[in-house]
Scaffold this active site. Structure first.
Site, PDB file in Angstrom:
ATOM      1  N   GLU A 176       0.810  -1.224   0.000  1.00 45.19           N
ATOM      2  CA  GLU A 176       0.000   0.000   0.000  1.00 45.19           C
ATOM      3  C   GLU A 176       0.844   1.275   0.000  1.00 45.19           C
ATOM      4  O   GLU A 176       0.409   2.313  -0.494  1.00 45.19           O
ATOM      5  CB  GLU A 176      -0.959   0.018   1.193  1.00 45.19           C
ATOM      6  CG  GLU A 176      -2.100  -0.981   1.078  1.00 45.19           C
ATOM      7  CD  GLU A 176      -1.769  -2.338   1.671  1.00 45.19           C
ATOM      8  OE1 GLU A 176      -0.583  -2.587   1.995  1.00 45.19           O
ATOM      9  OE2 GLU A 176      -2.705  -3.154   1.822  1.00 45.19           O
TER      10      GLU A 176
ATOM     11  N   PHE B 157     -11.270  -7.300  13.770  1.00 50.79           N
ATOM     12  CA  PHE B 157     -10.207  -7.747  12.870  1.00 50.79           C
ATOM     13  C   PHE B 157      -9.923  -6.668  11.823  1.00 50.79           C
ATOM     14  O   PHE B 157     -10.830  -6.131  11.199  1.00 50.79           O
ATOM     15  CB  PHE B 157     -10.620  -9.051  12.170  1.00 50.79           C
ATOM     16  CG  PHE B 157      -9.592  -9.529  11.173  1.00 50.79           C
ATOM     17  CD1 PHE B 157      -8.330  -9.936  11.601  1.00 50.79           C
ATOM     18  CD2 PHE B 157      -9.873  -9.541   9.814  1.00 50.79           C
ATOM     19  CE1 PHE B 157      -7.373 -10.359  10.690  1.00 50.79           C
ATOM     20  CE2 PHE B 157      -8.917  -9.977   8.902  1.00 50.79           C
ATOM     21  CZ  PHE B 157      -7.668 -10.378   9.340  1.00 50.79           C
ATOM     22  N   GLN B 158      -8.650  -6.368  11.622  1.00 52.37           N
ATOM     23  CA  GLN B 158      -8.192  -5.335  10.694  1.00 52.37           C
ATOM     24  C   GLN B 158      -8.851  -3.987  10.958  1.00 52.37           C
ATOM     25  O   GLN B 158      -9.210  -3.259  10.036  1.00 52.37           O
ATOM     26  CB  GLN B 158      -8.390  -5.773   9.235  1.00 52.37           C
ATOM     27  CG  GLN B 158      -7.466  -6.935   8.872  1.00 52.37           C
ATOM     28  CD  GLN B 158      -7.341  -7.179   7.381  1.00 52.37           C
ATOM     29  OE1 GLN B 158      -8.261  -6.897   6.617  1.00 52.37           O
ATOM     30  NE2 GLN B 158      -6.201  -7.698   6.953  1.00 52.37           N
TER      31      GLN B 158
ATOM     32  N   LYS C 199     -17.579  -0.645   6.089  1.00 53.00           N
ATOM     33  CA  LYS C 199     -18.093  -1.614   5.122  1.00 53.00           C
ATOM     34  C   LYS C 199     -19.616  -1.528   4.983  1.00 53.00           C
ATOM     35  O   LYS C 199     -20.151  -1.677   3.882  1.00 53.00           O
ATOM     36  CB  LYS C 199     -17.680  -3.022   5.568  1.00 53.00           C
ATOM     37  CG  LYS C 199     -17.922  -4.095   4.524  1.00 53.00           C
ATOM     38  CD  LYS C 199     -17.310  -5.418   4.986  1.00 53.00           C
ATOM     39  CE  LYS C 199     -17.868  -6.585   4.176  1.00 53.00           C
ATOM     40  NZ  LYS C 199     -16.910  -7.145   3.227  1.00 53.00           N
TER      41      LYS C 199
ATOM     42  N   MET D 280      24.380   8.891   2.327  1.00 53.46           N
ATOM     43  CA  MET D 280      24.309  10.208   2.962  1.00 53.46           C
ATOM     44  C   MET D 280      24.638  10.113   4.449  1.00 53.46           C
ATOM     45  O   MET D 280      25.338  10.955   4.995  1.00 53.46           O
ATOM     46  CB  MET D 280      22.925  10.828   2.734  1.00 53.46           C
ATOM     47  CG  MET D 280      22.817  12.259   3.241  1.00 53.46           C
ATOM     48  SD  MET D 280      24.014  13.362   2.474  1.00 53.46           S
ATOM     49  CE  MET D 280      23.079  13.995   1.085  1.00 53.46           C
TER      50      MET D 280
END
Lengths: 163, 561
Positions: free
Chosen positions: B48, B110-111, B160, B475
């Site tokens: 993502e 969940f999630q 949802k 760097m």
């Protein structure tokens, strides 16, 4: 320097968290914060007491206005305003001290709102300096509990210039 | 009656969105069920974070709003770095995240993650939609807020059950938000003051930033500079806003800017800042920054003005309108012969520029990373869109490629996000399928989103990744060398993968360059290849980025190393 900001915000979930998150995220101070509904149920009013130099206060004001949910910000320190805060305070007041506690309470126009054999609960209303003075005077009697609302303030309609 | 998912699709079409980046999951499966029925192309990434960087690269290159769609919980939290990246650089994005059904919110379902809470400090605004009736209006507001004022990312969290609920669909024609009214038009009085200050100055400098790019006012900036013979420097974010081959160009300023740009700012008597925010990497020690100068600051964001330095003439406005207005006001004080007036100043800067050019030791056994960037510029005829990762690769890409057009350098300037460049290049390539898009990468940074080779291969997105492979996190190693007695703790990458084999394993093409004589022909072959390519260039391991203003030092204390 201490500043009192009057802030109108959209009354929606998370708006308090946006404002508080802005202060903590940018390292600004909150001395007190008061939130409540206005006559318009879609709008809430916050009074925020903060401190900082002119540049910091300007940043705070601009950053607040940048939040999409903030409608208006007024720095009441710049204007003539009435400022009030309420304190509830339980002060030790056994027989020997009771008269003196009541005398101080009377001078500052505190209300006795609860009484027990050992203490008095006082309701004190005033501006920042008055509250400081009462607290300083009553502390020697023993303060058992102490809660305060945080400052609320309102701009005076007549802004009289200095003579 | 439409479902929430259908409304989302209709809104995207109304906003002109034909491309989104995303990754599915349980909370957004209903949206994915609807997606194929609409003319909206979806690019499936492999992580993502890449979805949001790709949307960001697409937005920077095209000037449109980038859109991405991810699921709840980890899908949403994986976008946070990308959201913060876009927020720091003021890139317009709309991010749709799935959320657990409203009745489960707060249940540690969940999630589930409180993504609205998590992203509050790194979005311009965000929403949790609790009622499908609010969905269309919310999306309209989100796109409006993302692209107006100082642009930025806006997140919409979609439970949802809201996605599955139905309602009548109507898309608001217009929008007005009482608490959000960005000011675009400049204050005339302030513009006049600015014009007068310019007319009185003898050593002026324009210091332009990303605001010139995002407001599409590069043309106006060039007109102003040319009309008044004003030398120009830009920030990293502003590169491309002024032609890098122009006679008034001083180069980038700041920590790894040119000596001339930094000295010009240090010695100027008037600093005209346009769409820049006086970042610490630009100013060095703030108390010494342009300390003898009057400062005019044009910015769309009032909070940027007098945040780090106190300015003499603040102008809160869109850069384009302010520049047009300033040109008009300058016309009114036009008895000044600008070219003659500033000739001594400009001549001294030209001389300084030829005495202290950006340079590097070209001889030696190893290929120099700077020469790779120069070669990419030469072989692309300067027409490439360049994205970068973060670190030495980013600074060399800024210094040794001549940017002539805005939106041709895509780089994480504010947050400094390693792993940004490759997915951003994918986004830019999708915006401009016929252009050469090159990611100048380091061997450290590229590994932060290397999984996107699968995305590039599956859609045949022909980005060219040039890895300046020095076997170090370069760097940080450079700082350790200069300021930490060469204590190279945790900066040696001795176990890098075989990047060529890796490219091939994903189905991309890979090239290795180890010798000077291979550089040009192999880069040509890579650019000619029709698909995605990794070019692994083995460069001088301990080459440093120069010149350098040490952190916390004044610009005048620049080390030429």
């Amino acid at each position: 320097m201490r500043h009192v900001l009057s802030v109108l915000v959209e009354n929606e979930p998370g708006v308090l968290s946006r404002v508080v998150g802005l202060f903590s995220g940018r390292g600004f101070n909150i001395e007190s914060l008061n939130v409540g509904p206005t006559l318009d149920p879609a709008v809430s009013h916050m009074t925020i007491c903060t401190s900082g130099d002119q540049q910091i206060i300007e940043q705070i004001t601009k950053q607040l206005l940048k939040l999409v949910t903030v409608i208006k910000v007024v720095d009441l320190t710049e204007e003539q305003a009435v400022e009030r805060e309420m304190v509830l305070m339980k002060v030790g007041a056994e027989d020997s001290k009771r008269a003196e506690v009541l005398r101080v309470a009377d001078i500052f126009r505190c209300k006795v709102v609860d009484v027990s054999p050992d203490d008095l609960m006082l309701e004190i209303t005033g501006d920042y300096n008055k509250i400081r003075a009462v607290v300083a005077l009553l502390q020697r009697f023993g303060v058992k509990e102490f809660v305060r609302t945080g400052t609320v303030a309102m701009r005076r309609s007549m802004q009289l210039g200095e003579r | 009656m439409l479902t929430g998912a259908q409304i989302l699709m209709e809104c995207l079409k109304k906003e002109g969105v034909d491309l989104i980046f995303g990754f599915p999951g349980g909370a957004v499966i209903d949206i994915y069920d609807e997606l194929p029925k609409h003319p909206i192309r979806h690019i499936l990434v492999r992580h993502e974070q890449a979805a949001i960087h790709a949307a960001d690269g697409y937005a920077r290159a095209s000037g449109k709003v980038g859109v991405c769609l991810v699921t709840s919980g980890p899908g949403a939290t994986n976008t946070v770095t990308g959201i913060a990246t876009a927020y720091m650089d003021s890139i317009p994005l709309v991010i749709f995240t799935g959320q657990v059904p409203t009745h489960l919110i707060g249940n540690d379902a969940f999630q589930e993650a409180d993504i609205v809470g998590i992203t509050r400090p790194c979005t311009k605004h965000n929403y949790l939609v609790k009622n499908v009736a609010d969905l269309a209006e919310t999306i309209k507001q989100a796109f409006y807020i993302a692209r107006t004022g100082r642009p930025g990312p806006v997140l919409i969290d979609l439970p949802k059950d809201v996605v599955n609920a139905t309602t009548e669909f109507s898309y608001p024609e217009s929008i007005s938000i009482r608490s959000y009214n960005p000011n675009y038009s400049p204050n005339r009085k302030q513009l006049r003051k600015a014009a007068e200050l310019l007319a009185q100055s003898s050593r002026p400098v324009i210091y332009a930033g990303g605001g010139v790019v995002s407001s599409n006012s590069a043309q106006e900036l060039t007109s102003l500079a040319e009309q008044c013979s004003l030398p120009v420097t830009t920030t990293l974010m502003g590169l491309g806003a002024f032609p890098g081959d122009h006679s008034l160009w001083l180069g980038m300023l700041g920590m790894h800017g040119t000596y001339t740009a930094n000295m010009a700012v240090n010695n100027c008597d008037l600093l005209l800042s346009i769409g820049a925010r006086f970042d610490d990497r630009v100013t060095g020690r703030i108390s010494s920054f342009a300390s003898g100068a009057k400062i005019i600051h044009i910015d769309i964001d009032p909070t940027s003005i007098s945040k780090n330095v106190v300015v003499d003439v603040p102008i809160v406005a869109d850069c384009k309108l302010a520049l047009v207005g300033l040109l008009e006001e300058l016309g009114k004080v036009s008895d000044v012969d600008w070219a003659t007036r500033f000739a001594p100043w400009n001549e001294s800067l030209v001389e300084m520029r030829s005495t202290y050019p950006l340079t590097y030791a070209k001889e030696g056994e190893w290929i120099k990373p700077q020469s790779v960037v120069e070669k990419v510029f030469a072989l692309s005829d300067g027409q490439a869109i360049v994205s970068t990762e973060v670190g030495q690769n980013q600074m060399w890409a800024a210094q040794f490629f001549t940017y002539r057009h805005p939106r041709t350098l895509l780089t994480s300037g504010g947050l400094g996000t390693m792993g940004y460049g490759f997915p951003a290049a994918i986004g830019a390539q999708l915006a401009f399928p016929d252009k050469l898009v090159v990611d100048i990468a380091g061997d450290g940074s590229i590994q932060m989103n290397i999984q996107e080779l699968a995305t590039a291969v599956s859609y045949q997105i022909p980005v060219k990744i040039i890895i300046l492979n020095n076997g170090f996190l370069g760097m940080v190693r450079q700082w350790q060398e200069l300021f930490y007695k060469k204590n190279y703790c945790a900066t040696c990458l001795h176990t890098n993968p075989d990047f060529v084999a890796l490219a091939k394993a994903y189905g991309a093409e890979g090239f290795l360059i180890e010798k000077h004589e291979d550089l040009e022909p192999t880069l040509r072959a890579a650019f000619a290849h029709p698909g995605p390519v990794i070019v692994d260039v083995r460069v001088e391991p301990e080459e440093n980025v120069a010149p350098m203003v040490p952190a916390g030092a004044a610009l005048s204390e620049m080390l030429l190393v």
